[in-house]
Design an enzyme around this catalytic site. Structure first.
Site, PDB file in Angstrom:
ATOM      1  NE  ARG A 160     -14.949   0.027  25.556  1.00 26.07           N
ATOM      2  CZ  ARG A 160     -15.417   1.166  26.086  1.00 26.07           C
ATOM      3  NH1 ARG A 160     -14.649   1.912  26.847  1.00 26.07           N
ATOM      4  NH2 ARG A 160     -16.657   1.548  25.886  1.00 26.07           N
ATOM      5  NE  ARG A 241     -27.817  -0.993  23.020  1.00 25.17           N
ATOM      6  CZ  ARG A 241     -26.902  -1.815  23.523  1.00 25.17           C
ATOM      7  NH1 ARG A 241     -26.419  -2.801  22.789  1.00 25.17           N
ATOM      8  NH2 ARG A 241     -26.472  -1.670  24.767  1.00 25.17           N
ATOM      9  CD  GLU A 270     -32.647  -5.991  21.287  1.00 22.68           C
ATOM     10  OE1 GLU A 270     -32.295  -6.026  22.471  1.00 22.68           O
ATOM     11  OE2 GLU A 270     -31.854  -5.852  20.355  1.00 22.68           O
ATOM     12  CG  HIS A 288     -29.013  -7.701  22.725  1.00 26.10           C
ATOM     13  ND1 HIS A 288     -29.566  -6.452  22.779  1.00 26.10           N
ATOM     14  CD2 HIS A 288     -27.699  -7.540  23.046  1.00 26.10           C
ATOM     15  CE1 HIS A 288     -28.636  -5.575  23.130  1.00 26.10           C
ATOM     16  NE2 HIS A 288     -27.488  -6.216  23.298  1.00 26.10           N
TER      17      HIS A 288
HETATM   18  P1  NAP Z   1     -16.534   2.186  22.402  1.00 24.71           P
HETATM   19  O1  NAP Z   1     -15.185   1.682  22.801  1.00 24.71           O
HETATM   20  O2  NAP Z   1     -17.034   3.445  22.994  1.00 24.71           O
HETATM   21  O3  NAP Z   1     -16.537   2.294  20.806  1.00 24.71           O
HETATM   22  C1  NAP Z   1     -17.520   2.945  20.088  1.00 24.71           C
HETATM   23  C2  NAP Z   1     -16.925   3.448  18.781  1.00 24.71           C
HETATM   24  O4  NAP Z   1     -17.979   4.033  17.996  1.00 24.71           O
HETATM   25  C3  NAP Z   1     -15.861   4.522  18.940  1.00 24.71           C
HETATM   26  O5  NAP Z   1     -14.774   4.225  18.104  1.00 24.71           O
HETATM   27  C4  NAP Z   1     -16.561   5.784  18.481  1.00 24.71           C
HETATM   28  O6  NAP Z   1     -15.697   6.695  17.829  1.00 24.71           O
HETATM   29  C5  NAP Z   1     -17.499   5.238  17.447  1.00 24.71           C
HETATM   30  N1  NAP Z   1     -18.605   6.149  17.142  1.00 24.71           N
HETATM   31  C6  NAP Z   1     -19.442   6.807  17.987  1.00 24.71           C
HETATM   32  N2  NAP Z   1     -20.298   7.569  17.300  1.00 24.71           N
HETATM   33  C7  NAP Z   1     -20.005   7.398  15.990  1.00 24.71           C
HETATM   34  C8  NAP Z   1     -20.517   7.924  14.795  1.00 24.71           C
HETATM   35  N3  NAP Z   1     -21.524   8.798  14.812  1.00 24.71           N
HETATM   36  N4  NAP Z   1     -19.953   7.528  13.632  1.00 24.71           N
HETATM   37  C9  NAP Z   1     -18.929   6.667  13.612  1.00 24.71           C
HETATM   38  N5  NAP Z   1     -18.391   6.135  14.710  1.00 24.71           N
HETATM   39  C10 NAP Z   1     -18.924   6.500  15.889  1.00 24.71           C
HETATM   40  O7  NAP Z   1     -17.648   1.107  22.708  1.00 24.71           O
HETATM   41  P2  NAP Z   1     -17.545  -0.505  22.641  1.00 24.71           P
HETATM   42  O8  NAP Z   1     -17.194  -1.024  23.974  1.00 24.71           O
HETATM   43  O9  NAP Z   1     -16.712  -0.875  21.467  1.00 24.71           O
HETATM   44  O10 NAP Z   1     -19.097  -0.840  22.369  1.00 24.71           O
HETATM   45  C11 NAP Z   1     -19.758  -0.326  21.229  1.00 24.71           C
HETATM   46  C12 NAP Z   1     -21.236  -0.572  21.271  1.00 24.71           C
HETATM   47  O11 NAP Z   1     -21.515  -1.935  21.002  1.00 24.71           O
HETATM   48  C13 NAP Z   1     -21.931  -0.324  22.609  1.00 24.71           C
HETATM   49  O12 NAP Z   1     -22.259   1.044  22.760  1.00 24.71           O
HETATM   50  C14 NAP Z   1     -23.161  -1.204  22.546  1.00 24.71           C
HETATM   51  O13 NAP Z   1     -24.270  -0.474  22.044  1.00 24.71           O
HETATM   52  C15 NAP Z   1     -22.774  -2.280  21.544  1.00 24.71           C
HETATM   53  N6  NAP Z   1     -22.658  -3.604  22.201  1.00 24.71           N
HETATM   54  C16 NAP Z   1     -23.496  -4.598  21.839  1.00 24.71           C
HETATM   55  C17 NAP Z   1     -23.382  -5.854  22.424  1.00 24.71           C
HETATM   56  C18 NAP Z   1     -24.305  -6.965  22.043  1.00 24.71           C
HETATM   57  O14 NAP Z   1     -24.596  -7.802  22.885  1.00 24.71           O
HETATM   58  N7  NAP Z   1     -24.774  -7.038  20.831  1.00 24.71           N
HETATM   59  C19 NAP Z   1     -22.404  -6.091  23.398  1.00 24.71           C
HETATM   60  C20 NAP Z   1     -21.556  -5.046  23.748  1.00 24.71           C
HETATM   61  C21 NAP Z   1     -21.696  -3.799  23.135  1.00 24.71           C
HETATM   62  P3  NAP Z   1     -14.537   7.512  18.610  1.00 24.71           P
HETATM   63  O15 NAP Z   1     -13.566   6.484  19.073  1.00 24.71           O
HETATM   64  O16 NAP Z   1     -13.962   8.357  17.554  1.00 24.71           O
HETATM   65  O17 NAP Z   1     -15.218   8.223  19.713  1.00 24.71           O
HETATM   66  C1  GLV Z   2     -24.835  -5.092  25.346  1.00 22.51           C
HETATM   67  O1  GLV Z   2     -25.496  -4.909  24.386  1.00 22.51           O
HETATM   68  C2  GLV Z   2     -24.055  -4.074  25.971  1.00 22.51           C
HETATM   69  O2  GLV Z   2     -24.154  -2.897  25.581  1.00 22.51           O
HETATM   70  O3  GLV Z   2     -23.309  -4.432  26.912  1.00 22.51           O
END
Ligand code: NAP
Ligand code: GLV
Ligand code: GLV
Length: 334
Positions: A160, A241, A270, A288
């Site tokens: 996403r 992360r 953190e 973060h």
């Molecule tokens: P998401 O829709 O589940 O997207 C995660 C993506 O990572 C998917 O495309 C998945 O591949 C891919 N992936 C998983 N394992 C992998 C690997 N070993 N190698 C390569 N790609 C891999 O999640 P999202 O909503 O985009 O969020 C992603 C992450 O961002 C969260 O899990 C969280 O840790 C982090 N985040 C951080 C913040 C912040 O404040 N900094 C905020 C929000 C989220 P597939 O599609 O092929 O399964």
């Molecule tokens: C923030 O890091 C989240 O995973 O929503």
């Protein structure tokens, strides 16, 4: 009697208000994280929990909480929760996808642009009076940074948020490379994105943005070997992360010029302090705050409440993480 929910930190009022209509609500009001000891004590009589990404929810917590049936994580990432253990015990786990996607994608871009154009260094230079003191109004070689428009971005984790980052990259006329576990032909077409094995993506990209979940596979995915593959003019952005990157390897890479800079929103621990990393001019740091907009945080609060209320009504929560739990127990507090 209403079921009891403990919310382990103050969240925006809209979510708390929704929950109060259906639950007996307790909010941990302290700014600091609830201590492990207090958490283990407080969960003894709760039916539901709203948790933050800083709390480890594992077998010990489930053991201490015999009535607990659902945990709504106030985050999209759920690496803080032992999902297998939850499923085994019939505990539902939900997260907050989508509502924070655009805010987090924006923040990735904030870090990318600020690092490329040395915004924080420049801000300090102006703010401290150094500019005035130096007495040079404008110089052709002052604060040179890297071009963004038309360059190549490599997005690691094309879910996403990764795709939302790519949509923004289109406006910057960029070549878009991505890596994820599975290919996304539809999105490739829509955005003109190219799938690439990770090592090749690292070699080709001017900007590498990490947005994978933290898992066994992604732990220290960016290590010394991989940093050495990157261009000396490349910038790394980590919005995923902290543990996806080996920090000591990154410090070495920045110090020795294997890469040009890094924009970091997340850290291995953190809160974090790292004397050498934080003394480098070519890093931009944030505590973060990827999803920290009024809109996203309210959206998250509402989604947490919707998940818990659906569960209470015997419905499958809209953003259930562990779907296998449906085979263990039906939704509902009875
Ligand atoms: P998401 O829709 O589940 O997207 C995660 C993506 O990572 C998917 O495309 C998945 O591949 C891919 N992936 C998983 N394992 C992998 C690997 N070993 N190698 C390569 N790609 C891999 O999640 P999202 O909503 O985009 O969020 C992603 C992450 O961002 C969260 O899990 C969280 O840790 C982090 N985040 C951080 C913040 C912040 O404040 N900094 C905020 C929000 C989220 P597939 O599609 O092929 O399964
Ligand atoms: C923030 O890091 C989240 O995973 O929503
Ligand atoms: C810079 O301010 C310019 O006008 O080129």
């Amino acid at each position: 009697m209403k079921p009891k929910v403990l919310i382990t930190r103050k969240i925006p009022e809209n979510g708390i208000k929704m929950l109060r209509e259906h639950f007996e609500v307790e909010v941990w009001e302290d700014e600091h994280e609830i201590s492990r000891e207090v958490l283990l004590e407080k969960v003894r009589d709760v039916d539901a929990l709203v948790t933050m990404l800083s709390e480890r929810i594992d077998a010990e917590v489930f053991d201490a909480a015999p009535r607990l049936k659902i945990v709504a994580n106030y985050a999209v990432g759920y690496d803080n929760i032992d999902i297998e253990e939850a499923t085994k015990r019939g505990v539902y786990i939900t997260n907050t996808p989508d509502v924070l996607t655009n805010a987090t994608a924006d923040m990735a871009w904030v870090l990318l642009l600020a690092t490329a154009r040395r915004l924080i260094e420049a801000d300090k230079f102006v703010r401290s009076g150094e500019w005035k003191k130096r007495g040079v109004a404008w110089h052709p070689l002052m604060f040179l940074g890297y071009d963004v428009y038309g360059r190549t971005i490599g997005i690691v984790g094309f879910g996403r948020i990764g795709q939302a980052i790519a949509r923004r990259a289109k406006g910057f006329g960029m070549r878009i490379l991505y890596n994820s576990r599975t290919r996304k032909p539809e999105v490739e077409k829509e955005l003109g994105a190219e799938f690439m094995p990770l090592d090749e993506l690292l070699k080709e990209s001017d900007f590498v943005v990490l947005v994978v979940p933290l898992t066994k596979e992604t732990y220290h995915m960016i290590n010394e070997e991989r940093l050495k593959l990157m261009k000396p003019t490349a910038i790394l952005v980590n919005i995923a992360r902290g543990k996806v990157v080996d920090t000591e390897a990154l410090v070495k890479a920045l110090r020795e010029g294997w890469i040009a800079g890094a924009g970091l929103d997340v850290f291995e621990e953190e809160p974090y302090y790292h004397e050498e990393l934080f003394s480098l001019d070519n890093v931009v740091l944030a505590p973060h705050i990827g999803s920290a907009t009024y809109g996203a945080r309210e959206g998250m609060a509402e989604l947490v409440a919707r998940n818990l209320i659906a569960f209470k009504n015997g419905e499958v929560p809209p953003t259930l993480v562990n779907r296998e739990v449906l085979n263990v127990r039906k939704p509902g507090f009875e």
